[in-house]
Scaffold this motif. Structure first.
Motif, PDB file in Angstrom:
ATOM      1  N   GLN A  48       0.840  -1.198   0.000  1.00  0.00           N
ATOM      2  CA  GLN A  48       0.000   0.000   0.000  1.00  0.00           C
ATOM      3  C   GLN A  48       0.878   1.252   0.000  1.00  0.00           C
ATOM      4  N   THR A  49       0.433   2.257  -0.754  1.00  0.00           N
ATOM      5  CA  THR A  49       1.065   3.574  -0.735  1.00  0.00           C
ATOM      6  C   THR A  49       0.006   4.582  -0.327  1.00  0.00           C
ATOM      7  N   LEU A  50       0.245   5.284   0.770  1.00  0.00           N
ATOM      8  CA  LEU A  50      -0.742   6.184   1.352  1.00  0.00           C
ATOM      9  C   LEU A  50      -0.214   7.611   1.339  1.00  0.00           C
ATOM     10  N   CYS A  51      -1.126   8.552   1.290  1.00  0.00           N
ATOM     11  CA  CYS A  51      -0.743   9.964   1.321  1.00  0.00           C
ATOM     12  C   CYS A  51      -1.147  10.566   2.660  1.00  0.00           C
ATOM     13  N   ALA A  52      -0.151  10.911   3.444  1.00  0.00           N
ATOM     14  CA  ALA A  52      -0.352  11.604   4.719  1.00  0.00           C
ATOM     15  C   ALA A  52      -1.352  10.894   5.622  1.00  0.00           C
ATOM     16  N   ALA A  53      -1.413   9.562   5.542  1.00  0.00           N
ATOM     17  CA  ALA A  53      -2.358   8.806   6.368  1.00  0.00           C
ATOM     18  C   ALA A  53      -1.711   8.419   7.691  1.00  0.00           C
ATOM     19  N   THR A  54      -2.526   8.291   8.702  1.00  0.00           N
ATOM     20  CA  THR A  54      -2.036   7.827  10.004  1.00  0.00           C
ATOM     21  C   THR A  54      -2.552   6.434  10.345  1.00  0.00           C
ATOM     22  N   SER A  55      -3.405   5.886   9.479  1.00  0.00           N
ATOM     23  CA  SER A  55      -3.931   4.540   9.727  1.00  0.00           C
ATOM     24  C   SER A  55      -4.268   3.870   8.404  1.00  0.00           C
ATOM     25  N   THR A  56      -4.390   2.553   8.437  1.00  0.00           N
ATOM     26  CA  THR A  56      -4.798   1.783   7.266  1.00  0.00           C
ATOM     27  C   THR A  56      -5.323   0.434   7.732  1.00  0.00           C
ATOM     28  N   THR A  57      -5.881  -0.326   6.787  1.00  0.00           N
ATOM     29  CA  THR A  57      -6.391  -1.667   7.083  1.00  0.00           C
ATOM     30  C   THR A  57      -5.578  -2.693   6.314  1.00  0.00           C
ATOM     31  N   LEU A  58      -5.071  -3.682   7.014  1.00  0.00           N
ATOM     32  CA  LEU A  58      -4.297  -4.744   6.381  1.00  0.00           C
ATOM     33  C   LEU A  58      -5.238  -5.713   5.662  1.00  0.00           C
ATOM     34  N   ILE A  69      -3.925  -8.331  16.474  1.00  0.00           N
ATOM     35  CA  ILE A  69      -2.855  -9.066  15.794  1.00  0.00           C
ATOM     36  C   ILE A  69      -3.351 -10.369  15.180  1.00  0.00           C
ATOM     37  N   SER A  70      -4.503 -10.879  15.625  1.00  0.00           N
ATOM     38  CA  SER A  70      -5.013 -12.151  15.111  1.00  0.00           C
ATOM     39  C   SER A  70      -5.929 -11.989  13.905  1.00  0.00           C
ATOM     40  N   SER A  71      -6.301 -10.758  13.592  1.00  0.00           N
ATOM     41  CA  SER A  71      -7.229 -10.527  12.486  1.00  0.00           C
ATOM     42  C   SER A  71      -6.469 -10.275  11.191  1.00  0.00           C
ATOM     43  N   PRO A  72      -6.803 -10.995  10.113  1.00  0.00           N
ATOM     44  CA  PRO A  72      -6.116 -10.744   8.838  1.00  0.00           C
ATOM     45  C   PRO A  72      -6.399  -9.353   8.289  1.00  0.00           C
ATOM     46  N   THR A  73      -7.499  -8.732   8.732  1.00  0.00           N
ATOM     47  CA  THR A  73      -7.859  -7.394   8.255  1.00  0.00           C
ATOM     48  C   THR A  73      -7.808  -6.383   9.399  1.00  0.00           C
ATOM     49  N   SER A  74      -6.789  -6.511  10.217  1.00  0.00           N
ATOM     50  CA  SER A  74      -6.642  -5.609  11.357  1.00  0.00           C
ATOM     51  C   SER A  74      -6.360  -4.181  10.896  1.00  0.00           C
ATOM     52  N   SER A  83       4.189 -20.512   8.393  1.00  0.00           N
ATOM     53  CA  SER A  83       4.271 -19.875   7.077  1.00  0.00           C
ATOM     54  C   SER A  83       4.210 -18.366   7.278  1.00  0.00           C
ATOM     55  N   THR A  84       5.126 -17.627   6.648  1.00  0.00           N
ATOM     56  CA  THR A  84       5.175 -16.176   6.829  1.00  0.00           C
ATOM     57  C   THR A  84       5.237 -15.460   5.487  1.00  0.00           C
ATOM     58  N   SER A  85       4.723 -14.243   5.466  1.00  0.00           N
ATOM     59  CA  SER A  85       4.886 -13.348   4.320  1.00  0.00           C
ATOM     60  C   SER A  85       4.801 -11.916   4.828  1.00  0.00           C
ATOM     61  N   ASP A  86       5.396 -10.986   4.073  1.00  0.00           N
ATOM     62  CA  ASP A  86       5.482  -9.590   4.493  1.00  0.00           C
ATOM     63  C   ASP A  86       4.731  -8.679   3.533  1.00  0.00           C
ATOM     64  N   VAL A  87       4.289  -7.545   4.054  1.00  0.00           N
ATOM     65  CA  VAL A  87       3.656  -6.519   3.236  1.00  0.00           C
ATOM     66  C   VAL A  87       4.250  -5.171   3.634  1.00  0.00           C
ATOM     67  N   SER A  88       4.495  -4.311   2.631  1.00  0.00           N
ATOM     68  CA  SER A  88       5.046  -2.980   2.909  1.00  0.00           C
ATOM     69  C   SER A  88       3.943  -1.933   2.808  1.00  0.00           C
ATOM     70  N   ILE A  89       3.977  -1.003   3.735  1.00  0.00           N
ATOM     71  CA  ILE A  89       3.040   0.124   3.762  1.00  0.00           C
ATOM     72  C   ILE A  89       3.885   1.399   3.718  1.00  0.00           C
ATOM     73  N   THR A  90       3.741   2.186   2.649  1.00  0.00           N
ATOM     74  CA  THR A  90       4.513   3.419   2.497  1.00  0.00           C
ATOM     75  C   THR A  90       3.596   4.617   2.694  1.00  0.00           C
ATOM     76  N   VAL A  91       3.977   5.479   3.620  1.00  0.00           N
ATOM     77  CA  VAL A  91       3.218   6.703   3.886  1.00  0.00           C
ATOM     78  C   VAL A  91       4.029   7.877   3.336  1.00  0.00           C
TER      79      VAL A  91
END
Length: 249
Positions: free
Chosen positions: A152-162, A188-193, A217-225
């Motif tokens: 995700q790429t966000l503009c001046a955001a302080t929160s988001t949903t995974l 932390i247990s919710s996939p859409t936290s 099993s693991t995977s990563d996601v990047s969030i850019t603000v």
């Protein structure tokens, strides 16, 4: 888990006082334990193992053992599929030959012994004996493959949903791997936290799906603000001349 190798070890001892010829040894296992190999070895005393055969659910052999002799069986197999209820149950048993009376396991009603359990449960010994041993191994399924969701790429955001996947097998948990500050993961247990407390920069969050003793099993996601443009002023030239084509002169 499926594909895992499991090894059992059982020791058979003739407690005497007499030698025995023609006792039966059995190792019973479910059909989803495959590629079963059994290796007998003389641990002490004098003994001979003959006629070892393996079917889809049983290994059997004939034992001739002097008093106090010990034979150890090493059994190895592959768990080919997840067992019903998640438990892999096996048993080892020794049964007397026809012409021998075992004080711990003899069914007086059976002229020819054919069932170790009935020999153990018959009077006068009562229910159960040392001639049968069982084992129940808890088997965990391989966890669902983790998918942490799109970057995700966000503009001046302080929160988001995974947006991770919901595991069919196992449980998921979020963690922060890196970032310009410590964000707050609401569940932390919710996939859409929801994640709050974001500042300008790039964060990496990890979605880990675990189940029992299996490798997670693991995977990563990047969030850019990105920072907001702010109150900057863009001033155009006072006069702009265009050609007939509409392009600037």
């Amino acid at each position: 888990m499926s594909g895992a190798t499991v090894t059992y070890t059982t020791a058979v001892r003739n407690n005497g006082p007499n030698n025995v010829v023609g006792a039966t040894y059995e190792f019973n296992f479910p059909a989803n334990l495959t590629n079963v190999t059994v290796t007998p070895a003389l641990t002490s005393g004098i003994a001979v193992v003959t006629g070892g055969t393996t079917t889809a659910t049983q290994y059997s052999a004939t034992l001739s053992m002097n008093n106090a002799a010990v034979v150890t069986f090493t059994i190895t197999g592959t768990i080919s599929s997840f067992p019903t209820g998640g438990t892999l149950s096996v048993s080892s048993a020794v049964m007397r030959p026809q012409d021998v009376t075992d004080p711990d396991a003899t069914n007086p009603d059976a002229a020819v012994p054919t069932d170790p359990q009935s020999e153990c449960d018959a009077l006068p010994s009562g229910v159960g004996c040392n001639n049968i041993k069982t084992d129940a191994t808890t088997v965990s399924q391989t966890p669902t493959t983790s998918v942490a969701g799109p970057a995700q790429t966000l503009c001046a955001a302080t929160s988001t949903t995974l947006a991770a996947n919901t595991p069919a097998v196992g449980t998921g948990a979020w963690s922060q791997v890196s970032g310009p500050g410590t964000a707050v993961i609401s569940n932390i247990s919710s996939p859409t936290s929801t994640v709050t407390g974001l500042v300008t920069g790039t964060y990496v969050f990890r979605w880990t799906i675990s189940n029992g003793s299996c490798t997670p099993s693991t995977s990563d996601v990047s969030i850019t603000v990105q920072a907001a443009l702010g109150a900057n002023t863009i001033t155009a030239p006072a006069t702009t001349t265009f050609c007939g084509s509409g392009d600037p002169a």
